[in-house]
Design an enzyme around this catalytic site. Structure first.
Site, PDB file in Angstrom:
ATOM      1  N   THR A 185      42.165  37.869  49.839  1.00 34.15           N
ATOM      2  CA  THR A 185      43.076  38.320  48.782  1.00 34.15           C
ATOM      3  C   THR A 185      44.378  38.719  49.472  1.00 34.15           C
ATOM      4  OG1 THR A 185      42.474  40.631  48.990  1.00 34.15           O
ATOM      5  CG2 THR A 185      41.132  39.305  47.518  1.00 34.15           C
ATOM      6  N   GLU A 328      38.281  36.546  44.213  1.00 34.12           N
ATOM      7  CA  GLU A 328      36.880  36.999  44.182  1.00 34.12           C
ATOM      8  C   GLU A 328      36.027  36.242  43.169  1.00 34.12           C
ATOM      9  OE1 GLU A 328      39.604  38.750  44.202  1.00 34.12           O
ATOM     10  OE2 GLU A 328      39.383  40.710  45.129  1.00 34.12           O
ATOM     11  N   LYS A 444      52.541  54.568  32.179  1.00 30.24           N
ATOM     12  CA  LYS A 444      51.996  55.706  31.432  1.00 30.24           C
ATOM     13  C   LYS A 444      53.157  56.581  30.961  1.00 30.24           C
ATOM     14  CE  LYS A 444      47.880  55.194  34.113  1.00 30.24           C
ATOM     15  NZ  LYS A 444      48.208  54.561  35.393  1.00 30.24           N
ATOM     16  N   TRP A 449      49.949  54.352  26.842  1.00 30.17           N
ATOM     17  CA  TRP A 449      50.077  53.259  27.798  1.00 30.17           C
ATOM     18  C   TRP A 449      51.014  52.199  27.264  1.00 30.17           C
ATOM     19  CZ3 TRP A 449      44.627  51.736  30.114  1.00 30.17           C
ATOM     20  CH2 TRP A 449      44.181  52.808  30.905  1.00 30.17           C
TER      21      TRP A 449
HETATM   22  P1  ADP Z   1      45.945  38.664  44.727  1.00 28.02           P
HETATM   23  O1  ADP Z   1      45.071  39.837  44.384  1.00 28.02           O
HETATM   24  O2  ADP Z   1      46.065  38.338  46.098  1.00 28.02           O
HETATM   25  O3  ADP Z   1      47.197  38.537  43.905  1.00 28.02           O
HETATM   26  P2  ADP Z   1      44.590  36.695  43.282  1.00 28.02           P
HETATM   27  O4  ADP Z   1      45.408  35.482  43.175  1.00 28.02           O
HETATM   28  O5  ADP Z   1      43.168  36.589  43.498  1.00 28.02           O
HETATM   29  O6  ADP Z   1      45.116  37.434  44.445  1.00 28.02           O
HETATM   30  O7  ADP Z   1      44.987  37.608  42.074  1.00 28.02           O
HETATM   31  C1  ADP Z   1      44.116  37.881  41.036  1.00 28.02           C
HETATM   32  C2  ADP Z   1      44.831  38.695  40.011  1.00 28.02           C
HETATM   33  O8  ADP Z   1      45.908  37.971  39.433  1.00 28.02           O
HETATM   34  C3  ADP Z   1      43.971  39.067  38.843  1.00 28.02           C
HETATM   35  O9  ADP Z   1      43.151  40.169  39.138  1.00 28.02           O
HETATM   36  C4  ADP Z   1      45.017  39.379  37.786  1.00 28.02           C
HETATM   37  O10 ADP Z   1      45.552  40.670  37.929  1.00 28.02           O
HETATM   38  C5  ADP Z   1      46.086  38.381  38.090  1.00 28.02           C
HETATM   39  N1  ADP Z   1      45.951  37.236  37.204  1.00 28.02           N
HETATM   40  C6  ADP Z   1      45.393  36.047  37.457  1.00 28.02           C
HETATM   41  N2  ADP Z   1      45.479  35.229  36.394  1.00 28.02           N
HETATM   42  C7  ADP Z   1      46.105  35.923  35.412  1.00 28.02           C
HETATM   43  C8  ADP Z   1      46.489  35.643  34.064  1.00 28.02           C
HETATM   44  N3  ADP Z   1      46.262  34.474  33.513  1.00 28.02           N
HETATM   45  N4  ADP Z   1      47.090  36.622  33.376  1.00 28.02           N
HETATM   46  C9  ADP Z   1      47.344  37.816  33.923  1.00 28.02           C
HETATM   47  N5  ADP Z   1      47.020  38.137  35.180  1.00 28.02           N
HETATM   48  C10 ADP Z   1      46.404  37.209  35.931  1.00 28.02           C
END
Ligand code: ADP
Length: 550
Positions: A185, A328, A444, A449
């Site tokens: 990540t 993940e 917040k 929110w």
């Molecule tokens: P990093 O944590 O490195 O950015 P990831 O690419 O695995 O890596 O990121 C996952 C996160 O990206 C998700 O937990 C979410 O917060 C965000 N995310 C992914 N797809 C979407 C989506 N379609 N809409 C909103 N948020 C998204």
């Protein structure tokens, strides 16, 4: 029933024989290179033999430091199939993070694109486990010499595999639960965390994505999502399942070459983050391009602005499919395909299309409220999304060197067998997910929110706005208030007061930001997401020219 293990080698064998005529097309500065899946299969066997020759005999890690191209795809197939573990390194991380990730994963051989070789030569002195570097394409003598100083061997990809047998007895004794690849990540706090995919998880995820999107052999998919990010959304393996051809942009990721690829290669679909498709949209709006072949573009990684989804459909006849997931979760956990009963083009239809989508078969999701209790999936209650299933990670990778506090932090991401995603939103009874924010980005304000994403979407619906990012900033009276940073189209003279007026009636009155900054570009993370951390710190350091409106 028989219990044949679900191995990457069976995907490789199937894809490169049953779909032997499908092709991987790699964009170059002047045109394209083409390899059939049949040929790719032969070369994957040659690569596996060559890697055996470099001492990859078990589940050692083989790294890649590459763009999206045919050789990278070959590594995706060959490395897991031979029983080793592929670790695609994110070339865009800061050097310290890259060194951390590469050391933590422990790659012994790294395949490097020639255009990235110089950058890699600066990392290599800090990577004592790397014994061999394999260069994809020619590099200058100085770079080669710099690499040779810190590795046992520096090899040329084409020369290394040349003359090797074009078939390989892919080991059948592997367990489907064995590791096949790993990704980290991007680690917005603390160290990046490693996720290890198994053969089984990759196999099932590929089938899930392929069937949910209805991908077939007739498809030609433009894969802009990097092969080094979040398992490339499973496309290397979905392509083997379906026989869809892949168009690989290599390092040509700007809207202009991407639109040229779509037209020249008769692309039918694609995959990329919102910023990539948003740039493409504005390019297509200004330049006549034949995109008639393109039926859909999948978007995910951050929230896709609803205005963008509609604009693609209205102006270019392209169906945007919004998906959600994380490293993940392999990563695809949901896809926004509206229920069949919903009339295409209706308001309800667009609401479904803008949601994060329906949870895929194989993944289970639930919401957990602030007090730790599961809250109902009724489309109203809001909570943190937790998921579990055969392609959801059950732990983060530990190589035995992490301090206790970090192990505790990694364990705390799991809740009784469920992964805590850190994403906040609603789930409908029929499994559609609507994210309102990341837990850490929610604003917040006075005990209420505010969803930063809702505000961004509302601002980006303004025709003069290219991009907008909203973060919470400290406010004496309300605790926190939204700050909107907006990028206007080049010739626009819209004022922040007009933007503010535009929001009235589109979001609740008390949510409309009073603080606005017009900026040239929204800072992005290594994988192209809005980098809110940077915006917050620029604000705190007084580097943003903030205007007050209202
Ligand atoms: P990093 O944590 O490195 O950015 P990831 O690419 O695995 O890596 O990121 C996952 C996160 O990206 C998700 O937990 C979410 O917060 C965000 N995310 C992914 N797809 C979407 C989506 N379609 N809409 C909103 N948020 C998204």
């Amino acid at each position: 029933m028989q219990t044949a293990p679900l191995l990457i080698s069976s995907l490789l064998r199937f894809g490169t024989t049953m779909h032997g005529d499908s092709e991987v097309v790699t964009w170059t500065g002047d045109g394209a290179r083409r390899t059939s899946y049949r040929e790719l299969g032969r070369q994957a066997a040659q690569l596996a033999h060559a890697l055996r020759g470099l001492g990859i005999t078990g589940d050692q890690r083989v790294g890649t430091f590459m763009w999206n191209n045919a050789e990278h795809l070959m590594a995706y197939l060959a490395v897991p199939s031979m029983g080793a573990v592929l670790h695609a390194l994110n070339i865009r991380l800061f050097p310290e993070q890259l060194v951390y990730v590469a050391r933590h994963g422990g790659s012994q051989v790294v395949i490097v694109d020639n255009t990235l070789a110089e950058a890699f030569s600066r990392l290599l002195p800090h990577l004592p486990d790397v014994r061999h570097v394999v260069l994809n394409g020619a590099v200058d003598d100085a770079t080669r010499a710099a690499l040779a100083e810190h590795a046992e061997g520096v090899h040329d990809f084409a020369e290394l595999i040349e003359g090797e047998p074009t078939s390989f007895d892919w080991p059948e004794g592997l367990s489907e639960d064995d590791a096949s690849s790993m990704c980290y990540t991007s680690g917005t706090t603390g160290h990046p965390k490693g996720v290890v995919y198994s053969h089984r998880s990759n196999y099932l995820h590929a089938m899930g994505v392929a069937s949910s999107l209805g991908i077939t052999q007739a498809d030609r998919f433009l894969i802009v999502v990097p092969l080094f990010h979040a398992n490339a959304w499973g496309y290397p393996y979905s392509a083997m399942v379906t026989g869809a051809s892949l168009i690989m942009p290599d390092r040509f990721l700007q809207a202009e070459p991407l639109s040229a690829m779509i037209a020249a290669e008769r692309v039918t679909g694609g995959a990329g983050v919102p910023t990539i498709w948003n740039d493409l949209l504005h390019h297509l709006d200004g330049h006549e391009t034949d995109v008639s072949s393109c039926r859909m573009l999948m978007v995910g990684g951050s929230a896709a602005p609803p205005a963008m989804i509609r604009a693609f459909a209205d102006r270019h006849g392209i169906d945007i499919i919004h998906g959600w997931g994380m490293t993940e979760t392999s990563p695809v956990a949901s896809l926004a395909v509206p229920p069949a009963r919903v009339e295409p083009g209706s308001e309800e239809y667009w609401r479904y299309k803008s949601s994060q989508g329906r949870i895929l078969c194989g993944v289970e999701a639930r919401l957990v409220g602030p007090d730790g209790d599961v809250v109902p999936s009724d489309g109203e209650a809001v909570g943190e999304v937790e998921v579990r299933g055969p392609w959801i990670t059950g732990a983060y990778y530990s190589n035995g060197t992490e301090p206790e506090a970090e192990l505790d932090e990694m364990a705390a991401k799991f809740d009784d067998g469920w992964l805590r995603t850190g994403d906040v939103g609603r789930l409908s009874a029929d499994g559609y997910l609507e994210l309102t924010d990341r837990a850490k980005d929610v604003i917040k304000s006075g005990g209420e929110w505010i969803s930063s994403v809702d505000l961004e979407n509302a601002i980006m619906a303004h025709p003069d706005v290219l991009e907008a990012s909203v973060v919470g900033v400290p406010d004496e009276r309300w605790g926190e208030r939204p700050l909107a940073s907006v990028v206007l189209k080049p010739d626009s003279d819209v004022t922040v007061e007009q933007l503010r007026e535009f929001l009235e009636g589109r979001v609740a009155h008390w949510q409309v930001p009073e603080r606005w900054a017009l900026i040239d570009e929204v800072p992005k993370t290594s994988v192209g997401k809005f980098d809110k951390k940077v915006l917050r710190s620029r604000y705190a350091a007084g580097e943003l020219e903030v205007q007050n409106a209202g």
